[in-house]
Design an enzyme around this catalytic site. Structure first.
Site, PDB file in Angstrom:
ATOM      1  CB  SER A 222      -8.793  -8.788   6.361  1.00  0.00           C
ATOM      2  OG  SER A 222      -8.514  -9.427   7.581  1.00  0.00           O
TER       3      SER A 222
ATOM      4  CG  HIS B 203      -6.215 -11.748   6.139  1.00  0.00           C
ATOM      5  ND1 HIS B 203      -5.966 -10.520   6.712  1.00  0.00           N
ATOM      6  CD2 HIS B 203      -5.258 -11.892   5.182  1.00  0.00           C
ATOM      7  CE1 HIS B 203      -4.918  -9.953   6.144  1.00  0.00           C
ATOM      8  NE2 HIS B 203      -4.473 -10.770   5.205  1.00  0.00           N
TER       9      HIS B 203
ATOM     10  CG  ASP C 268      -1.674  -8.723   4.179  1.00  0.00           C
ATOM     11  OD1 ASP C 268      -0.574  -8.503   3.631  1.00  0.00           O
ATOM     12  OD2 ASP C 268      -2.313  -9.777   4.027  1.00  0.00           O
TER      13      ASP C 268
END
Length: 335
Positions: free
Chosen positions: A15, A42, A135
């Site tokens: 991310s 992401h 996540d």
């Protein structure tokens, strides 16, 4: 790739700070790397991801491209999840789906990891790199439960250590090391002889099917957890709470899924949106009352003016709440 034997797979999640970490990682793969590599980084729905594809192709001896729906994957290739879509893995193929977000993200890391674990069991190597929140933690636990390998970037090596720290704390990493040392480890791991695939737990299968949109009914979600008395911040549906090891997670029957920290972050976003709407409505009400006070007869002017002052009290309170939540909002945006 030997057609009589399941291949090894490498799945990677990143991310914030991911571009630099991924660039460093893929540069270490030899030209004959004997496994496919799947990456979720992401990104916003408005981006294309082409810049990252270009950087990875320039950095690696392997070919990198966005994954395509029902594409047959090959060893020695890097597949990047496209913008605003989940990338999943089934036997020998990639699936690209635009179902509900998980952990406020699409593409999200958990669906990729979970689908790989269902399809290839103990032949999956999962890697979590830099990023905010958590996540990838649930997906990595699915990989571990199916006998796969868990690799976490050393938090001290990560630009943003939340994601690897969450994996280490909630799953336990088989290997925790800087990105610079991952290439040699992966080259060794993908050539190891492994036992037969281990059975996949039913709850992981159910969640993988939900991400494929095969299942989206109440019995499926009820099999995963217990209904709780609050709602999905994305669709307003009822949430079910799931205990995933030490990690608390939540799902609604339409497919949205959250860890507790992701749920809290999304609730903060929705609260701020609601406060801005309330502020606009009170300001419009006050403007109308002020206008009325200038045209009403004297008997009504006092009442209208008082209602305008009352509206100002509410406006001041809402502005104070918005200022108080500003710090939370900034951290949520960065995540």
């Amino acid at each position: 790739m030997n057609p009589t034997r399941d291949p090894m797979l490498v799945v990677v999640g990143a991310s914030a700070g991911g571009m630099a970490a991924l660039k460093e990682l893929v540069a270490q793969f030899p030209p004959d790397f004997p496994a496919p590599v799947f990456i979720v980084n992401h990104m916003g729905a408005h981006t294309t991801g082409e810049a990252l594809v270009k950087v990875l192709n320039e950095s690696s001896s392997l070919t990198c491209a966005h994954g395509h729906h029902e594409e047959v994957f090959k060893s020695g290739h890097i597949y990047l999840a496209p913008s605003d879509q989940h990338m999943l893995i089934v036997k020998r193929k990639i699936l690209i789906t635009k179902v509900a977000r998980e952990n406020r993200s699409r593409p999200a890391i958990d669906p990729l990891f979970r689908s790989a674990a269902v399809a290839y069991s103990n032949r999956v190597i999962g890697i979590i790199l830099t990023g905010y929140l958590d996540d990838g933690t649930s997906g990595m636990r699915a990989i571990k439960r199916c006998g796969g390998v868990c690799i976490a970037q050393d938090p001290e090596d990560a630009a943003y250590p939340d994601m690897p720290q969450s994996v280490i704390a909630n799953v336990g990493a088989d290997y925790c090391l800087p990105v610079a040392e991952m290439g040699a480890l992966l080259t060794d791991l993908v050539t190891r002889e492994l036992p037969e695939n281990e059975p996949v737990p039913e709850d992981i299968v159910i969640e993988a099917k939900i991400a494929q949109r095969v299942l989206s009914d109440l019995p499926s979600v009820e099999a995963l957890g217990e209904q709780v008395p609050f709602n999905c911040p994305d669709c307003g549906g009822v949430l079910w709470q799931m205990a995933d090891g030490k990690l608390l997670r939540y799902r609604c029957h339409t497919g949205h899924a959250f860890t507790s920290s992701a749920l809290l972050a999304q609730q903060s976003v929705k609260i701020e949106e609601t406060l801005w709407v309330a502020l606009r409505m009170f300001e419009e009400r006050q403007n109308l009352l002020v206008t009325m006070s200038k045209t009403e007869d004297k008997d009504n002017t006092s009442s209208v003016s008082q209602r305008a002052k009352d509206s100002q009290v509410h406006i001041d309170r809402i502005r104070a709440m918005l200022k108080a939540t500003d710090k939370d909002s900034q951290s949520v945006e960065m995540a």
